[in-house]
Design a protein around this motif. Structure first.
Motif, short mmCIF file in Angstrom:
data_model
loop_
_atom_site.label_atom_id
_atom_site.label_comp_id
_atom_site.label_asym_id
_atom_site.label_seq_id
_atom_site.Cartn_x
_atom_site.Cartn_y
_atom_site.Cartn_z
N LEU A 6 0.81 -1.21 0.00
CA LEU A 6 0.00 0.00 0.00
C LEU A 6 0.85 1.27 0.00
O LEU A 6 0.34 2.34 -0.31
N ASP A 43 -0.93 8.38 -2.26
CA ASP A 43 -0.49 8.40 -3.66
C ASP A 43 -1.41 7.60 -4.59
O ASP A 43 -1.00 7.18 -5.66
N TRP A 44 -2.66 7.43 -4.19
CA TRP A 44 -3.60 6.74 -5.08
C TRP A 44 -4.21 7.72 -6.07
O TRP A 44 -5.01 7.36 -6.90
N MET A 97 -4.47 6.22 2.10
CA MET A 97 -3.91 6.32 0.75
C MET A 97 -4.97 6.81 -0.24
O MET A 97 -4.67 7.59 -1.15
N GLY A 98 -6.20 6.36 -0.06
CA GLY A 98 -7.26 6.79 -0.95
C GLY A 98 -7.68 8.23 -0.72
O GLY A 98 -8.18 8.90 -1.62
N ALA A 124 -5.33 1.78 3.73
CA ALA A 124 -5.97 1.93 2.43
C ALA A 124 -6.81 3.20 2.37
O ALA A 124 -6.79 3.92 1.36
N CYS A 137 5.36 -5.91 -5.77
CA CYS A 137 4.47 -4.80 -6.15
C CYS A 137 5.21 -3.69 -6.88
O CYS A 137 4.63 -2.62 -7.12
#
Length: 247
Positions: free
Chosen positions: A110, A246-247, A241-242, A238, A144
């Motif tokens: 992530l 950096d999403w 990040m969302g 998550a 990843c």
């Protein structure tokens, strides 16, 4: 006329190696990494391998010599510089080995910058094999396509973590007794951040009081259900990040 295949191919194996790597440099691999490339991935002379050093970025290497127990690669070109990692620390209570392995793996995927294991009163585990943990993190980063490894710190007790907490970093505290909705709380406090997630049995009353007394702490909720420690750590990361990562 057939198209020229892309080089290096997307299927080329990826490994982290000691650096710094430089264009035109030569890298020799032996031990487990050589075994993986030679016996598992079946690389041969002329094949491409992607190498990262956690310093200069990602490089394409070409195998120039493949022996029985070692191999040599010439560095052909740098594909990407080392990535800019979002400034998020994950301060996760130490869990049983398989469950904490999952936290290490998914936090790496992530994109967290630092993983800080934390010892709390209700932790079932009290030790972490750092060498093995770093191997889990490295394998996840290779899988990843990260070019930067997350920093992995030694376990620290909760009181010591709070005592030495940096003034400029917001500490989002995943409190099962309630707090502000996570996404809204994240968006309201930009800048260096961290997530604090509890163990299998949750925080005890004294720990909760100590965390809430920290000036940088912001209690958050992760929804109406009580989540397991590994689920809370992954879910909160998550959402961050969302929201502002950096999403």
């Amino acid at each position: 006329m057939p198209a020229t295949p892309a080089w290096p191919p997307r299927s080329a194996p990826r490994l982290f190696v000691p650096g710094p790597l430089t264009e035109g440099g030569v890298v020799t691999l032996d031990g487990p990494q050589a075994h993986y490339l030679l016996r598992v991935m079946r690389v041969a002379e002329g094949d491409a391998v992607i190498l990262c050093d956690d310093l200069t970025g990602e490089w394409a290497g070409k195998v120039t010599q493949a022996g029985k127990r070692d191999l040599t690669l010439d560095l052909v070109e740098r594909l990407r510089p080392r990535e800019q990692v979002p400034d998020l620390w994950l301060c996760a209570a130490l869990l049983k080995k398989d469950r904490f392995d999952l936290v290490l793996e998914k936090a790496t995927e992530l994109g967290v910058r630092r993983i800080q294991p934390v010892l709390m009163r209700r932790c079932v585990a009290d030790k972490l094999n750092l060498e093995r943990a770093r191997a889990v993190v490295t394998e996840a980063a290779e899988q990843c396509a990260r070019t930067a490894l997350p920093e992995l710190a030694e376990p620290v007790k909760l009181d010591a973590l709070l005592r030495d907490w940096p003034a400029e970093r917001t500490l989002f505290f995943a409190d099962e007794l309630g707090g502000g909705p996570a996404a809204a709380a994240f968006a309201a406090h930009l800048g260096p951040a961290a997530l604090l997630v509890g163990p299998e049995g949750g925080f005890d009353d004294a720990e909760r009081e100590a965390v809430r007394a920290a000036p940088q702490a912001r209690p958050i909720t992760l929804g109406p259900r009580i989540l397991r420690g590994e689920t809370a750590a992954i879910a909160a990361t998550a959402v961050w990040m969302g929201s502002i990562g950096d999403w």
